[in-house]
Design a protein around this motif. Structure first.
Motif, short mmCIF file in Angstrom:
data_model
loop_
_atom_site.label_atom_id
_atom_site.label_comp_id
_atom_site.label_asym_id
_atom_site.label_seq_id
_atom_site.Cartn_x
_atom_site.Cartn_y
_atom_site.Cartn_z
N ARG A 18 0.85 -1.19 0.00
CA ARG A 18 0.00 0.00 0.00
C ARG A 18 0.89 1.25 0.00
O ARG A 18 1.81 1.34 0.82
N ILE A 19 0.59 2.16 -0.93
CA ILE A 19 1.27 3.46 -0.92
C ILE A 19 0.35 4.39 -0.16
O ILE A 19 -0.73 4.78 -0.63
N GLY A 20 0.75 4.74 1.05
CA GLY A 20 -0.18 5.31 2.02
C GLY A 20 -0.35 6.82 1.95
O GLY A 20 -1.22 7.37 2.60
N GLY A 21 0.50 7.50 1.19
CA GLY A 21 0.42 8.96 1.14
C GLY A 21 1.53 9.55 1.96
O GLY A 21 2.40 8.83 2.45
N GLY A 22 1.51 10.90 2.12
CA GLY A 22 0.56 11.87 1.62
C GLY A 22 0.64 12.14 0.13
O GLY A 22 1.21 11.36 -0.64
N ALA A 23 0.06 13.27 -0.24
CA ALA A 23 -0.08 13.65 -1.64
C ALA A 23 1.26 13.65 -2.37
O ALA A 23 1.36 13.18 -3.51
N THR A 24 2.28 14.15 -1.73
CA THR A 24 3.59 14.25 -2.39
C THR A 24 4.12 12.86 -2.76
O THR A 24 4.63 12.65 -3.86
N VAL A 25 4.01 11.96 -1.83
CA VAL A 25 4.51 10.59 -2.07
C VAL A 25 3.71 9.90 -3.16
O VAL A 25 4.28 9.28 -4.07
N ILE A 26 2.40 10.02 -3.13
CA ILE A 26 1.59 9.37 -4.16
C ILE A 26 1.92 9.98 -5.53
O ILE A 26 2.07 9.27 -6.53
N ARG A 27 2.04 11.30 -5.56
CA ARG A 27 2.39 11.97 -6.82
C ARG A 27 3.74 11.47 -7.36
O ARG A 27 3.87 11.21 -8.56
N GLU A 28 4.70 11.30 -6.48
CA GLU A 28 6.01 10.81 -6.92
C GLU A 28 5.94 9.38 -7.45
O GLU A 28 6.56 9.04 -8.46
N PHE A 29 5.17 8.54 -6.79
CA PHE A 29 5.00 7.16 -7.26
C PHE A 29 4.23 7.12 -8.58
O PHE A 29 4.53 6.30 -9.46
N LEU A 30 3.24 7.99 -8.72
CA LEU A 30 2.51 8.06 -10.00
C LEU A 30 3.45 8.54 -11.11
O LEU A 30 3.46 7.98 -12.21
N ALA A 31 4.22 9.57 -10.83
CA ALA A 31 5.13 10.12 -11.84
C ALA A 31 6.12 9.06 -12.30
O ALA A 31 6.50 9.01 -13.47
N ALA A 32 6.53 8.20 -11.37
CA ALA A 32 7.45 7.11 -11.71
C ALA A 32 6.72 5.90 -12.28
O ALA A 32 7.34 4.87 -12.54
N ARG A 33 5.41 6.01 -12.48
CA ARG A 33 4.56 4.96 -13.03
C ARG A 33 4.68 3.66 -12.23
O ARG A 33 4.74 2.56 -12.78
N LEU A 34 4.68 3.80 -10.89
CA LEU A 34 4.83 2.63 -10.02
C LEU A 34 3.52 2.16 -9.41
O LEU A 34 3.49 1.14 -8.75
N ILE A 35 2.43 2.91 -9.63
CA ILE A 35 1.15 2.56 -9.00
C ILE A 35 0.34 1.66 -9.94
O ILE A 35 0.14 2.00 -11.10
N ASP A 36 -0.16 0.54 -9.39
CA ASP A 36 -0.98 -0.37 -10.21
C ASP A 36 -2.47 -0.11 -10.04
O ASP A 36 -3.26 -0.33 -10.97
N HIS A 37 -2.84 0.33 -8.87
CA HIS A 37 -4.26 0.50 -8.55
C HIS A 37 -4.37 1.67 -7.59
O HIS A 37 -3.62 1.73 -6.61
N MET A 38 -5.30 2.59 -7.87
CA MET A 38 -5.42 3.75 -6.98
C MET A 38 -6.87 4.09 -6.75
O MET A 38 -7.66 4.17 -7.69
N HIS A 39 -7.22 4.30 -5.51
CA HIS A 39 -8.56 4.75 -5.12
C HIS A 39 -8.44 6.13 -4.49
O HIS A 39 -7.80 6.29 -3.45
N VAL A 40 -9.03 7.11 -5.16
CA VAL A 40 -9.00 8.49 -4.70
C VAL A 40 -10.44 8.92 -4.40
O VAL A 40 -11.36 8.57 -5.15
#
Lengths: 215, 215
Positions: B148-170
Motif C-alpha cells: 500500500r502506498i499510504g500517502g501523503g499527496a507528495t509521495v503518491i504523486r512521486e510514485f505516479l510520476a514514476a509509473r509505479l502505481i498499479d491500482h489507486m482509489h481516490v
C-alpha cells in the motif's frame, strides 16, 4: 428572479478548463476537444448540429439545461476568440454566422468594439466592465430571464470569487491536462455557500452541481 | 504478482490532499478532518475503533479495500509525523501503540533512524530511498502480498510520476481547500496508462479508481 447560471463547463481531473497554447488553430490549446467529447455523444448535441442520434442518458439530461430560461450570456475574451482577435476587425467568434447562443451575448474585453448582430438572435456586445457591472447589463438585456456565465475558466472563477453565481454545472472529465487555465484557484470555502451534488455517468465523467443556499 | 495500491486517499475538489500549516496539533493543517468525514461514517471505521454502527454503502465498500492482501505500507515523512518529528527521538507516529497498519511500514525520510516495533504487527522502518528502491524493499517485506502506498499527496504523486502505481482509489470531497499539498501536479496524460472509473456516493463524495492497463 433572474439567476446567473453556468452550464456544461468541463474541466480535467486536475482542474483545467482549457489547455495551454490557445491559438486560432487550437481554441482549447493542447487539450483539443478532449474536455467535450462527452457532450458530442449526447442527443442535445446531435439536435444542435441537425443530426439524429446521440445518447439520452444523464449526460444529455444535464447538457440540455443549457438553453432553458436563459435570456443572455456573458463570456470572456478568451472564449470569444484566439489571443489577439481584437486586432482582427473581421473576427466574429468561432461559431459561424448562426452562433448557438440565440440571445444578447456580452464579451468581456479591454478592447470593446461596436455590437455585431448575427443570425438566429445572437448579438455580440463588447464590454470593458467588472463582473458585477457586466451581470447588471446582461440582466437588463435578458428581460427577466436568467444569464448564462459561459466561461472560460478565468471568467467563471472571477464570478465565483465575487459570489455572483447562483447555479453551476461543472463536468469533471477523467483526464490530466497538467497545464492550462485552472477553474478552482483561490476559491477556499466556496462550498459553504452552495449545496453541491455529484453524479457520475457511465460515460466516465462526473457532473457537479452547485446550488446557492440562502445564507 | 505484488501490486502497488493506493486506498482511501481523499482530496478536495481543488485537488489538495492536505491543508496548509501542518503541525503537531493540526496533522492536516487548515483542512482539519474535513477530507475524512465520509470515512468516519462507514462501518469500516466503526469496526476499526471497536464500535458498532456505521453505514454499509458504497463508501464502506471502498473503504474496506484498505487491508485485504496488503503485506506492507510505504508512507512519506509528512504522513508519519508533524514537520520536525525527526528531532523528537520519542516520536512513534500519530496512531498510538497499535497503529492500523499491522504490517511492515516504510517511512521515506532523509533522517533515518532504527526500526520501531509496535503492537499489532506494525514495524516502522525508516528509509532514505527513491520510490522504486522503497517499493523493492517493501515488496520483499510483503512476502508476495501487495504494497500500500499510504500517502501523503507528495509521495503518491512521486510514485505516479514514476509509473509505479498499479491500482489507486481516490476520494474527491466536495469542498475547496484553496491551499495545501496538491495530488495532481505534473501528471499530464496519466489517464493513458489507466482505466478510470468514477462513482458518486449519496454522501456527496466521488470515488475514483485507477486500474493500470497492460500498455
Amino acid at each position: 428572479m433572474s439567476l446567473a447560471r453556468v452550464h456544461n463547463f468541463a474541466i480535467s481531473l486536475d482542474g483545467f478548463g482549457t489547455g495551454e497554447g490557445q491559438s486560432r488553430e487550437a481554441p482549447f490549446g493542447h487539450a483539443g476537444e478532449r474536455l467535450h467529447e462527452w457532450m458530442f455523444k449526447t442527443r442535445f448535441w446531435y439536435d444542435m448540429i441537425g443530426k439524429s442520434g446521440g445518447n439520452a442518458g444523464v449526460d444529455d439530461a444535464f447538457a440540455r439545461q443549457f438553453d432553458a430560461g436563459v435570456g443572455a450570456e456573458i463570456m470572456g475574451a478568451g472564449k470569444y476568440g484566439f489571443p489577439g482577435w481584437h486586432e482582427d476587425p473581421e473576427w466574429k467568434g468561432w461559431w459561424g454566422p448562426n452562433p448557438p447562443f440565440h440571445t444578447p451575448t456580452f464579451i468581456l474585453t479591454h478592447h470593446p468594439r461596436p455590437a455585431i448582430e448575427m443570425e438566429g438572435g445572437t448579438t455580440f456586445h463588447f464590454l470593458d466592465a467588472s463582473p458585477a457591472e457586466a451581470l447588471e447589463a446582461a440582466r437588463k438585456a435578458a428581460d427577466g430571464q436568467d444569464v448564462r456565465i459561459g466561461g472560460g475558466a478565468t471568467v467563471i472563477r472571477e464570478f465565483l470569487a465575487a459570489r455572483l453565481i447562483d447555479h453551476m454545472h461543472v463536468v469533471v472529465v477523467p483526464l490530466l491536462l497538467g497545464r492550462g487555465v485552472r477553474l478552482w484557484d483561490e476559491l477556499e470555502d466556496l462550498e459553504k455557500d452552495y449545496d453541491i451534488e455529484a453524479v457520475s455517468s457511465p460515460s466516465g465523467v462526473t457532473h457537479l452541481t452547485f446550488t446557492r443556499t440562502g445564507g
